[in-house]
Design a protein around this motif. Structure first.
Motif, short mmCIF file in Angstrom:
data_model
loop_
_atom_site.label_atom_id
_atom_site.label_comp_id
_atom_site.label_asym_id
_atom_site.label_seq_id
_atom_site.Cartn_x
_atom_site.Cartn_y
_atom_site.Cartn_z
N ALA A 128 23.24 38.46 16.50
CA ALA A 128 22.27 38.83 15.49
C ALA A 128 21.77 37.73 14.61
CB ALA A 128 22.82 39.90 14.35
N GLU A 129 22.52 36.65 14.39
CA GLU A 129 22.10 35.52 13.52
C GLU A 129 21.56 34.67 14.51
OE1 GLU A 129 25.86 33.96 12.57
OE2 GLU A 129 25.91 34.83 10.57
N ARG A 130 21.59 34.77 15.70
CA ARG A 130 20.83 33.67 16.84
C ARG A 130 19.53 34.40 16.89
NH1 ARG A 130 24.07 33.21 21.56
NH2 ARG A 130 25.46 34.63 20.60
N LEU A 131 19.36 35.62 16.90
CA LEU A 131 18.30 36.31 17.17
C LEU A 131 17.30 36.22 15.81
CD1 LEU A 131 19.00 39.89 18.52
CD2 LEU A 131 17.48 38.39 19.49
N LEU A 132 18.09 36.13 14.68
CA LEU A 132 17.29 35.84 13.45
C LEU A 132 16.44 34.52 13.61
CD1 LEU A 132 19.66 36.99 10.69
CD2 LEU A 132 17.52 38.00 11.21
N ARG A 134 15.47 33.06 16.20
CA ARG A 134 14.58 32.87 17.31
C ARG A 134 13.47 34.04 17.24
NH1 ARG A 134 17.19 32.57 23.05
NH2 ARG A 134 15.00 32.75 23.53
N GLY A 135 13.74 35.25 16.74
CA GLY A 135 12.87 36.30 16.80
C GLY A 135 11.57 36.35 15.92
N ARG A 136 10.43 37.11 16.27
CA ARG A 136 9.12 36.68 15.48
C ARG A 136 8.78 38.11 15.06
NH1 ARG A 136 8.79 33.44 19.90
NH2 ARG A 136 8.32 35.22 21.46
N ARG A 137 9.47 39.21 14.99
CA ARG A 137 9.46 40.64 14.42
C ARG A 137 10.48 40.94 13.44
NH1 ARG A 137 5.30 39.41 16.43
NH2 ARG A 137 4.44 40.29 18.18
N PRO A 138 9.98 41.68 12.66
CA PRO A 138 11.28 42.29 11.48
C PRO A 138 12.44 42.75 12.67
CG PRO A 138 8.98 43.36 11.01
CD PRO A 138 8.77 42.53 12.39
N MET A 139 13.65 42.63 11.95
CA MET A 139 14.64 42.83 12.62
C MET A 139 15.76 43.71 11.72
SD MET A 139 17.55 40.34 14.87
CE MET A 139 18.60 40.11 13.61
#
Length: 296
Positions: A128-132, A134-139
């Motif tokens: 979850a932290e690594r997705l935060l 790299r991600g560009r959408r609300p998570m």
């Protein structure tokens, strides 16, 4: 404000993954959104099974078929809650790469807080932290009971330009909830004043001025962001945001925190705003992280 049209729920079939899928189904029904269920098979793990353990080739095919069956079963289980049967998406590859790529075609990514943890995550941070980063959408990171709609939402703000988008996203994701807009204020010079031996009453005066300015800023933010919204209240505390937000959510009985992704400084943005990261790690309720330019 764009509507919430497509929700992507990532699952690894753990209990946390199931809870995230159920929350995604509830949100899909509430917003009339399309729901997709995604499971990613790690390509490196499949290759290791084949090469190191010298298993026959058809074992890989069996694992893929088993994952597809479990994904279909989950879709059947939550279909009623979602309002229609979710679309099942099975991919093979690097988990983070596949999640980021799939999320780019959705309006909201939903996943469990701990269900995607791997042993090496203890060193480099949770999925979850690594997705935060790299991600560009609300998570949406799910921890709480997925059976009920969100009833009280804590919205930490820092009065940056991003605060407005965060506030509006909170109202979008929880249209009937009470919003508690929270600001942690500090006098940036207080430490230096203490060190310089400035008298207590002078320091208290500066702290009071910072508090009054924070209250004024909160009022202006709400007037511009959610004018006339009766289900909004405010609270402020003196101290570091990263140490206060999760505690404030617990004190207020919030079942969701909606927070911006980045800090206010370039360094804070590089390391994923310290308050954001601390909140995701410490909160006992769900946390929605809003990027700079959300599609919600």
């Amino acid at each position: 404000m764009a509507s919430l049209n497509t929700i992507l729920a990532a699952t690894d079939f753990s209990d946390d993954g199931l809870n995230a899928a159920r929350r995604a189904a509830s949100l899909a029904a509430e917003h009339g959104a399309r729901l997709q269920l995604l499971h990613v098979l790690r390509a490196d793990a499949l290759d290791e099974l084949r090469d190191r353990l010298r298993l026959p080739v058809d074992v890989r095919e069996n694992l893929v078929e088993d994952a597809q069956r479990r994904l279909n079963s989950l879709a059947d289980e939550i279909g009623a809650a979602a309002g229609s049967r979710p679309e099942c998406v099975l991919r093979t590859g690097n988990v983070l790469d596949e999640l980021v790529a799939a999320a780019d075609h959705s309006d909201l990514l939903v996943l469990g807080a701990h269900g995607l943890r791997r042993p090496r995550d203890l060193l480099v941070g949770t999925t979850a932290e690594r997705l935060l980063l790299r991600g560009r959408r609300p998570m949406l990171v799910v921890r709480g009971d997925a059976q009920l709609r969100y009833r009280k939402v804590l919205v930490p703000v820092d009065f940056s330009l991003h605060s407005m988008a965060t506030l509006r996203c909170a109202r979008q994701i929880a249209p009937t909830a009470h919003l508690q807009v929270f600001h942690a204020y500090e006098n940036p010079y207080e430490g230096k004043l203490w060190y310089a031996g400035v008298e207590q009453d002078v320091i208290e005066k500066f702290r009071l001025e910072a508090r009054n300015q924070a209250l004024e800023n909160l009022g202006n933010l709400l007037e511009k962001g959610l004018p006339g919204d009766a289900e909004v209240s405010t609270s402020i505390e003196h101290g570091e945001a990263k140490l206060l937000i999760a505690a404030e959510a617990a004190k207020q009985g919030a079942d969701l925190i909606v927070i911006g992704k980045h800090g206010r400084t370039p360094l804070g943005e590089f390391f994923l705003g310290g308050a954001t990261r601390a909140t995701v790690a410490r909160a006992s309720c769900d946390v929605l992280v809003v990027p700079d330019h959300p599609r919600l």
